[in-house]
Scaffold this motif. Structure first.
Motif, PDB file in Angstrom:
ATOM      1  N   LYS A   1       1.045  -1.259   0.061  1.00  0.00           N
ATOM      2  CA  LYS A   1       0.016   0.055   0.057  1.00  0.00           C
ATOM      3  C   LYS A   1       0.873   1.327  -0.053  1.00  0.00           C
ATOM      4  O   LYS A   1       0.658   2.009  -0.970  1.00  0.00           O
ATOM      5  N   THR A   2       1.862   1.530   0.970  1.00  0.00           N
ATOM      6  CA  THR A   2       2.812   2.439   0.968  1.00  0.00           C
ATOM      7  C   THR A   2       3.483   2.702  -0.378  1.00  0.00           C
ATOM      8  O   THR A   2       3.633   3.757  -1.010  1.00  0.00           O
ATOM      9  N   ALA A   3       3.876   1.632  -1.023  1.00  0.00           N
ATOM     10  CA  ALA A   3       4.637   1.506  -2.086  1.00  0.00           C
ATOM     11  C   ALA A   3       3.715   2.008  -3.297  1.00  0.00           C
ATOM     12  O   ALA A   3       4.263   2.924  -4.080  1.00  0.00           O
ATOM     13  N   LEU A   4       2.447   1.692  -3.341  1.00  0.00           N
ATOM     14  CA  LEU A   4       1.711   2.024  -4.306  1.00  0.00           C
ATOM     15  C   LEU A   4       1.384   3.656  -4.427  1.00  0.00           C
ATOM     16  O   LEU A   4       1.506   4.110  -5.582  1.00  0.00           O
ATOM     17  N   ILE A   5       1.358   3.916  -3.372  1.00  0.00           N
ATOM     18  CA  ILE A   5       1.337   5.517  -3.041  1.00  0.00           C
ATOM     19  C   ILE A   5       2.358   6.377  -3.601  1.00  0.00           C
ATOM     20  O   ILE A   5       2.227   7.156  -4.290  1.00  0.00           O
TER      21      ILE A   5
ATOM     22  N   PHE B   1       9.158   6.182   0.252  1.00  0.00           N
ATOM     23  CA  PHE B   1       9.050   4.930   1.078  1.00  0.00           C
ATOM     24  C   PHE B   1       9.577   5.044   2.544  1.00  0.00           C
ATOM     25  O   PHE B   1       9.004   4.475   3.295  1.00  0.00           O
ATOM     26  N   VAL B   2      10.964   5.364   2.407  1.00  0.00           N
ATOM     27  CA  VAL B   2      11.701   5.435   3.658  1.00  0.00           C
ATOM     28  C   VAL B   2      11.148   6.253   4.552  1.00  0.00           C
ATOM     29  O   VAL B   2      11.094   6.263   5.826  1.00  0.00           O
ATOM     30  N   ALA B   3      10.613   7.429   4.232  1.00  0.00           N
ATOM     31  CA  ALA B   3       9.942   8.459   5.001  1.00  0.00           C
ATOM     32  C   ALA B   3       8.831   8.249   5.787  1.00  0.00           C
ATOM     33  O   ALA B   3       8.693   8.239   7.049  1.00  0.00           O
ATOM     34  N   VAL B   4       7.991   7.508   5.026  1.00  0.00           N
ATOM     35  CA  VAL B   4       6.795   6.770   5.639  1.00  0.00           C
ATOM     36  C   VAL B   4       7.249   5.808   6.569  1.00  0.00           C
ATOM     37  O   VAL B   4       6.458   5.765   7.834  1.00  0.00           O
TER      38      VAL B   4
ATOM     39  N   ALA C   1      13.439   1.136   6.993  1.00  0.00           N
ATOM     40  CA  ALA C   1      13.754   2.692   6.462  1.00  0.00           C
ATOM     41  C   ALA C   1      15.159   2.532   6.202  1.00  0.00           C
ATOM     42  O   ALA C   1      15.773   2.945   5.042  1.00  0.00           O
ATOM     43  N   LEU C   2      15.833   2.233   7.179  1.00  0.00           N
ATOM     44  CA  LEU C   2      17.433   2.156   7.029  1.00  0.00           C
ATOM     45  C   LEU C   2      17.861   1.366   5.724  1.00  0.00           C
ATOM     46  O   LEU C   2      18.740   1.449   4.942  1.00  0.00           O
TER      47      LEU C   2
END
Length: 205
Positions: A119-123, A149-152, A162-163
């Motif tokens: 979901k995050t990747a799609l956005i 994506f990292v920020a989310v 994220a790292l």
């Protein structure tokens, strides 16, 4: 140990550079000696035609999916998918089979991010596509996609994911560095996606 195994799985699969495979077995040519010299989808498509570029993209996508699937079946752990993706990125960008000279890893990072958090990747991907259309550039949007994506994940306190994805993003920046400088200095290649779509659909006179 599991994290190391995931990275090794990814690195092994990452070494299968489909630009070189397509070049050797279908085109009987070496894409590293033509065009930009980059063994990736964009160079193969630009030099030998979109069909071969697409085949290269499919191959790189399949190796990514397969390595991530193996990692998931072994560990069933979201974080380890990210580690596998980092290994994929390192193998694709710095493959031992080609003297550590590989592609830029856009497809590899994209598929990894989709596997880790769809979901995050799609956005993030939709935002990147807007950037592609607005900026008419294919260098900055993939980097934006990755670090969005990292920020989310930082916001959601998924610090290790994220790292790991951030490290993959740094590898991408290194591979894109010349293109980034060209973009900043106004020499970047422009790609009008909307124009191409309209032309394909026959909407242009």
């Amino acid at each position: 140990m599991e994290k190391l195994i995931a990275i090794i799985i990814g690195y092994i699969f990452g070494n299968f550079l489909f630009a070189l495979i397509v070049g050797k077995y279908f085109l009987h040519a070496d894409p590293t000696k033509a065009g930009s010299g980059n063994p990736g989808t964009a160079n193969v498509g630009a030099v030998y035609g979109k069909k071969w570029g697409f085949l290269t993209l499919v191959g790189d996508a399949l190796k990514s999916v397969l390595s991530l699937l193996i990692t998931y079946l072994l560990f069933k752990n979201q974080l380890l998918l990210a580690y596998c993706g980092l290994g994929l990125m390192l193998g694709h960008c710095y493959p031992v089979v080609n003297h550590f000279k590989g592609g830029k890893g856009v497809a590899v990072v994209g598929i990894t991010i989709l596997a880790v958090d769809f979901k995050t990747a799609l956005i993030s991907l939709l935002l990147a596509l807007v950037l592609v259309i607005g900026m008419q550039n294919l260098t900055i949007p993939p980097i934006f996609f990755t670090f969005c994506f990292v920020a989310v994940n930082l916001y959601n306190h998924q610090l290790e994911i994220a790292l790991v994805i951030g490290l993959a993003g740094i590898v991408m920046i290194h591979k894109f560095w010349k293109d980034i400088i060209d973009f900043i200095q106004g020499r970047g290649k422009r790609v009008d996606i909307l124009f191409s779509i309209k032309r394909k659909l026959g909407l242009l006179k």
